[in-house]
Design an enzyme around this catalytic site. Structure first.
Site, PDB file in Angstrom:
ATOM      1  N   ASP A 101      -7.277  -3.804   3.560  1.00  0.00           N
ATOM      2  CA  ASP A 101      -5.994  -3.731   4.097  1.00  0.00           C
ATOM      3  C   ASP A 101      -5.090  -3.956   2.943  1.00  0.00           C
ATOM      4  O   ASP A 101      -5.507  -4.475   1.868  1.00  0.00           O
ATOM      5  CB  ASP A 101      -5.617  -4.826   5.033  1.00  0.00           C
ATOM      6  CG  ASP A 101      -4.094  -4.959   5.800  1.00  0.00           C
ATOM      7  OD1 ASP A 101      -3.672  -3.882   5.961  1.00  0.00           O
ATOM      8  OD2 ASP A 101      -3.517  -6.224   5.705  1.00  0.00           O
ATOM      9  N   LEU A 102      -3.832  -3.506   2.923  1.00  0.00           N
ATOM     10  CA  LEU A 102      -2.882  -3.630   1.721  1.00  0.00           C
ATOM     11  C   LEU A 102      -1.946  -4.911   1.845  1.00  0.00           C
ATOM     12  O   LEU A 102      -1.738  -5.862   1.222  1.00  0.00           O
ATOM     13  CB  LEU A 102      -2.092  -2.438   1.567  1.00  0.00           C
ATOM     14  CG  LEU A 102      -0.930  -2.266   0.444  1.00  0.00           C
ATOM     15  CD1 LEU A 102      -1.697  -2.361  -0.930  1.00  0.00           C
ATOM     16  CD2 LEU A 102      -0.037  -1.003   0.735  1.00  0.00           C
ATOM     17  N   ASP A 103      -1.050  -4.445   2.904  1.00  0.00           N
ATOM     18  CA  ASP A 103       0.060  -5.841   3.082  1.00  0.00           C
ATOM     19  C   ASP A 103      -0.656  -7.180   3.441  1.00  0.00           C
ATOM     20  O   ASP A 103      -1.345  -7.362   4.470  1.00  0.00           O
ATOM     21  CB  ASP A 103       0.887  -5.331   4.105  1.00  0.00           C
ATOM     22  CG  ASP A 103       1.839  -4.213   3.803  1.00  0.00           C
ATOM     23  OD1 ASP A 103       2.377  -4.194   2.859  1.00  0.00           O
ATOM     24  OD2 ASP A 103       1.785  -3.319   4.817  1.00  0.00           O
ATOM     25  N   THR A 106       3.764  -8.460   0.699  1.00  0.00           N
ATOM     26  CA  THR A 106       4.914  -7.564   1.183  1.00  0.00           C
ATOM     27  C   THR A 106       5.416  -8.137   2.491  1.00  0.00           C
ATOM     28  O   THR A 106       6.482  -7.744   2.724  1.00  0.00           O
ATOM     29  CB  THR A 106       4.599  -6.245   1.331  1.00  0.00           C
ATOM     30  OG1 THR A 106       3.220  -5.912   1.721  1.00  0.00           O
ATOM     31  CG2 THR A 106       4.721  -5.392   0.061  1.00  0.00           C
ATOM     32  N   LYS A 134       2.552  -9.290  11.745  1.00  0.00           N
ATOM     33  CA  LYS A 134       1.454  -8.689  10.541  1.00  0.00           C
ATOM     34  C   LYS A 134       0.432  -8.023  11.260  1.00  0.00           C
ATOM     35  O   LYS A 134      -0.181  -8.044  12.109  1.00  0.00           O
ATOM     36  CB  LYS A 134       1.039 -10.096  10.035  1.00  0.00           C
ATOM     37  CG  LYS A 134       1.897 -10.649   9.096  1.00  0.00           C
ATOM     38  CD  LYS A 134       1.231 -11.901   8.648  1.00  0.00           C
ATOM     39  CE  LYS A 134       2.093 -12.773   7.657  1.00  0.00           C
ATOM     40  NZ  LYS A 134       1.546 -13.802   7.008  1.00  0.00           N
ATOM     41  N   SER A 186      -4.445   0.949   5.765  1.00  0.00           N
ATOM     42  CA  SER A 186      -3.347   0.203   5.916  1.00  0.00           C
ATOM     43  C   SER A 186      -2.514   0.979   7.082  1.00  0.00           C
ATOM     44  O   SER A 186      -2.434   2.153   7.011  1.00  0.00           O
ATOM     45  CB  SER A 186      -2.563   0.231   4.645  1.00  0.00           C
ATOM     46  OG  SER A 186      -1.358  -0.184   5.050  1.00  0.00           O
ATOM     47  N   ALA A 187      -1.983  -0.043   7.888  1.00  0.00           N
ATOM     48  CA  ALA A 187      -1.000   0.584   8.956  1.00  0.00           C
ATOM     49  C   ALA A 187       0.208   1.170   8.244  1.00  0.00           C
ATOM     50  O   ALA A 187       0.941   1.963   9.004  1.00  0.00           O
ATOM     51  CB  ALA A 187      -0.716  -0.446   9.876  1.00  0.00           C
ATOM     52  N   LYS A 231      -3.905  -0.426  14.591  1.00  0.00           N
ATOM     53  CA  LYS A 231      -4.974  -1.464  14.850  1.00  0.00           C
ATOM     54  C   LYS A 231      -4.342  -2.536  15.911  1.00  0.00           C
ATOM     55  O   LYS A 231      -3.327  -2.330  16.272  1.00  0.00           O
ATOM     56  CB  LYS A 231      -4.832  -2.296  13.604  1.00  0.00           C
ATOM     57  CG  LYS A 231      -5.212  -1.485  12.165  1.00  0.00           C
ATOM     58  CD  LYS A 231      -4.791  -2.657  10.915  1.00  0.00           C
ATOM     59  CE  LYS A 231      -5.245  -1.694   9.549  1.00  0.00           C
ATOM     60  NZ  LYS A 231      -4.813  -2.447   8.307  1.00  0.00           N
ATOM     61  N   GLU A 255      -9.137  -8.316   5.551  1.00  0.00           N
ATOM     62  CA  GLU A 255      -7.794  -8.105   6.284  1.00  0.00           C
ATOM     63  C   GLU A 255      -7.152  -9.510   6.362  1.00  0.00           C
ATOM     64  O   GLU A 255      -7.863 -10.745   6.531  1.00  0.00           O
ATOM     65  CB  GLU A 255      -8.302  -7.829   7.917  1.00  0.00           C
ATOM     66  CG  GLU A 255      -8.166  -6.306   7.990  1.00  0.00           C
ATOM     67  CD  GLU A 255      -6.564  -5.990   8.420  1.00  0.00           C
ATOM     68  OE1 GLU A 255      -5.816  -6.939   8.307  1.00  0.00           O
ATOM     69  OE2 GLU A 255      -6.047  -4.867   8.447  1.00  0.00           O
ATOM     70  N   ASP A 256      -5.737  -9.425   6.561  1.00  0.00           N
ATOM     71  CA  ASP A 256      -5.206 -10.758   6.736  1.00  0.00           C
ATOM     72  C   ASP A 256      -4.585 -11.210   8.222  1.00  0.00           C
ATOM     73  O   ASP A 256      -3.958 -11.898   8.413  1.00  0.00           O
ATOM     74  CB  ASP A 256      -4.100 -10.863   5.642  1.00  0.00           C
ATOM     75  CG  ASP A 256      -3.033  -9.977   5.978  1.00  0.00           C
ATOM     76  OD1 ASP A 256      -3.205  -8.836   6.211  1.00  0.00           O
ATOM     77  OD2 ASP A 256      -1.728 -10.456   5.965  1.00  0.00           O
TER      78      ASP A 256
HETATM   79  C1  BG6 Z   1       1.169  -3.347   8.214  1.00  0.00           C
HETATM   80  C2  BG6 Z   1       2.221  -4.583   7.982  1.00  0.00           C
HETATM   81  O1  BG6 Z   1       0.403  -3.355   6.881  1.00  0.00           O
HETATM   82  O2  BG6 Z   1       2.274  -2.387   8.238  1.00  0.00           O
HETATM   83  C3  BG6 Z   1       3.317  -4.647   9.233  1.00  0.00           C
HETATM   84  O3  BG6 Z   1       1.555  -5.803   8.101  1.00  0.00           O
HETATM   85  C4  BG6 Z   1       4.019  -3.155   9.155  1.00  0.00           C
HETATM   86  O4  BG6 Z   1       4.008  -5.776   9.120  1.00  0.00           O
HETATM   87  C5  BG6 Z   1       3.313  -1.967   9.185  1.00  0.00           C
HETATM   88  O5  BG6 Z   1       4.977  -3.288  10.236  1.00  0.00           O
HETATM   89  C6  BG6 Z   1       3.732  -0.708   9.065  1.00  0.00           C
HETATM   90  O6  BG6 Z   1       4.525  -0.782   7.990  1.00  0.00           O
HETATM   91  P1  BG6 Z   1       5.560   0.278   7.596  1.00  0.00           P
HETATM   92  O7  BG6 Z   1       5.740   0.257   5.878  1.00  0.00           O
HETATM   93  O8  BG6 Z   1       4.915   1.743   7.829  1.00  0.00           O
HETATM   94  O9  BG6 Z   1       6.922  -0.071   8.325  1.00  0.00           O
HETATM   95 MG    MG Z   2      -2.068  -7.186   6.330  1.00  0.00          MG
END
Ligand code: BG6
Ligand code: MG
Length: 215
Positions: free
Chosen positions: A9-11, A17, A45, A114-115, A145, A169-170
């Site tokens: 996962d990224l964030d 972030t 998150k 990542s989402a 997810k 994953e966090d």
């Molecule tokens: C996830 C974050 O990685 O991405 C969420 O943990 C975030 O907090 C989601 O809402 C979507 O991100 P973005 O950048 O497309 O708004």
């Molecule tokens: Mg995350």
């Protein structure tokens, strides 16, 4: 386990972030006339942008129509993009780069799952593109997810067996996604929250490829 791949996962796993998401959501909440706390931010998150907005509006007790919601999500995202476009490699979380390097050195494939629709901006700003064989982000999936789509797509692109790969994953929703897809999952953070993971570590600081050998 013979490990063929690690999917990240990224964030919150590679970079912190969450603080930028928080600043942008907080600004939006203020504009709408209510407070949004750091504790509230925990609920966002791993959650998609539109679902995050729904949670925010629920906290503020606001009921808006779809086109209003799209406008607000756009606004929040433009503030968020302003923050992340100033990111530097210094914002990569401790231990991450050395772990990624050792995976490369040992022929273990790597992916981002990542989402976020902003994943590529973050990865480019932090100079991490060279460490990943593929990037599956919010632009490439239709299911959020805890649906496992993002990780299954990453596994498919890497051409590896799910049972031979690990997801890092966090977020609760992310761990559920990994488990729903049949992956071994390592949670990054606190075991109180991430108890559904196979294993939880606080961060990558003391985590090396040798730790994978014993899984
Ligand atoms: C996830 C974050 O990685 O991405 C969420 O943990 C975030 O907090 C989601 O809402 C979507 O991100 P973005 O950048 O497309 O708004
Ligand atoms: Mg995350």
């Amino acid at each position: 386990m013979k490990i063929e791949a690690c999917i990240f996962d990224l964030d919150g796993v590679i970079v912190d972030t969450a603080k930028y998401h928080y600043l942008a959501w907080e600004k939006l909440a203020k504009e709408l006339g209510f407070n949004f706390s750091k504790k509230d931010n925990e609920r966002l998150k791993g959650v998609s942008r539109m679902r995050s907005l729904d949670i925010l509006l629920e906290i503020g007790n606001l009921n808006l129509n779809n086109s209003e919601k799209i406008e607000l999500a756009k606004k929040k995202n433009s503030w968020y993009v302003e923050y992340i476009s100033k990111m530097t490699p210094e914002e990569i979380l401790p231990g991450v780069v050395s772990f990624l390097k050792s995976l490369k050195d040992n022929g273990i494939k790597t992916a981002i799952g990542s989402a976020s629709k902003n994943a590529l901006t973050i990865i480019e700003r932090t100079d991490l593109l060279k460490y990943f064989d593929t990037i599956i982000d919010g632009n490439k999936v239709s299911e959020a997810k805890p649906n496992p789509e993002v990780f299954l797509k990453a596994a498919k692109e890497l051409n590896i067996k799910i049972e031979n790969s690990i997801v890092f994953e966090d977020a609760k929703a992310g761990i559920e996604a990994a488990k729903n897809g049949g992956f071994y999952c390592i949670g990054i953070g606190s075991a109180d929250i991430l108890y559904k993971a196979n294993r939880v570590i606080p961060d990558f600081k003391n985590f090396t490829i040798a730790n994978l050998a014993v899984l």
